[in-house]
Design an enzyme around this catalytic site. Sequence first.
Site, PDB file in Angstrom:
ATOM      1  N   LYS A  83       0.852  -1.184   0.000  1.00 27.66           N
ATOM      2  CA  LYS A  83       0.000   0.000   0.000  1.00 27.66           C
ATOM      3  C   LYS A  83       0.893   1.241   0.000  1.00 27.66           C
ATOM      4  O   LYS A  83       1.761   1.399   0.868  1.00 27.66           O
ATOM      5  CB  LYS A  83      -0.872  -0.038   1.260  1.00 27.66           C
ATOM      6  CG  LYS A  83      -2.190   0.662   1.114  1.00 27.66           C
ATOM      7  CD  LYS A  83      -3.037   0.331   2.330  1.00 27.66           C
ATOM      8  CE  LYS A  83      -4.348   1.041   2.311  1.00 27.66           C
ATOM      9  NZ  LYS A  83      -5.056   0.905   3.584  1.00 27.66           N
TER      10      LYS A  83
HETATM   11  C1  E4P Z   1      -8.330   1.895   3.463  1.00 23.20           C
HETATM   12  O1  E4P Z   1      -7.585   1.049   3.035  1.00 23.20           O
HETATM   13  C2  E4P Z   1      -8.240   2.513   4.787  1.00 23.20           C
HETATM   14  O2  E4P Z   1      -7.612   1.605   5.666  1.00 23.20           O
HETATM   15  C3  E4P Z   1      -9.561   2.825   5.414  1.00 23.20           C
HETATM   16  O3  E4P Z   1     -10.651   2.396   4.651  1.00 23.20           O
HETATM   17  C4  E4P Z   1      -9.667   4.179   6.014  1.00 23.20           C
HETATM   18  O4  E4P Z   1     -10.941   4.334   6.585  1.00 23.20           O
HETATM   19  P1  E4P Z   1     -11.284   5.425   7.690  1.00 23.20           P
HETATM   20  O5  E4P Z   1     -11.588   6.695   6.992  1.00 23.20           O
HETATM   21  O6  E4P Z   1     -12.500   4.864   8.362  1.00 23.20           O
HETATM   22  O7  E4P Z   1     -10.091   5.523   8.587  1.00 23.20           O
END
Ligand code: E4P
Length: 214
Positions: A83
């Site tokens: 990522k």
């Molecule tokens: C995506 O890969 C992120 O980990 C995640 O969906 C972020 O979500 P949040 O806005 O609830 O922190």
Amino acid sequence: MEYFIDSASIGEIKEAASLGVLDGVTTNPSLVAKTGKPFAEVAKEICEFVNGPVSLEVVGTTAEDMVKEAKELRRFGSNVVVKIPMMSEGLKAVKRLSSEGIPTNVTLIFQPLQALLAAKAGASYVSPFIGRLDDIGQNGLDLVQDILTIFRQYHLKTKVLAASVRHPTHVLECAKMGAHVVTLPVKVIHQLTKHPLTDSGLKTFLEDWKKVQN
Ligand code: E4P
């Protein structure tokens, strides 16, 4: 549409697997921090348990550092998707990693042209954040729709992974649009199983059943 779990908690991931909804996992540094365990321990446990792709995020901010970290992360398993945050250095890292066949997920996407750049650099996934846009009064679902329209227009292979999902309506709309993946907090999976008429219907069935027992 594939369902990934947005969690670094092995308990939550196992819970999702037991419900039959575990096509993959996404994590981020904040989710790992919430477990209170060392990163390596968390990553190892998740990668061994999960059959599908597991997104593990780099924390370097130069392409060189990200590529180096990506290779270290891939040691946790062949299912690791690296990522990478959306930024110029991130795109350089994605380009280099994709030329070596290493899958990437470009995260923190908040406008459609960021997604197009990531796809052109060779990203396997892009992660538009729905809920965080909604939080500032913009429409996160419009972002997902715009990215899907652009990717379809140019027949791009990069998958759209809808992230920052907060409630079942986000999931429903993503499914109707044809998003490839949604990544869900386990709480939202439980919400998806519920309907008040299901609960009241079951209550009535169980009460009526008692009436015909001797
Ligand atoms: C995506 O890969 C992120 O980990 C995640 O969906 C972020 O979500 P949040 O806005 O609830 O922190």
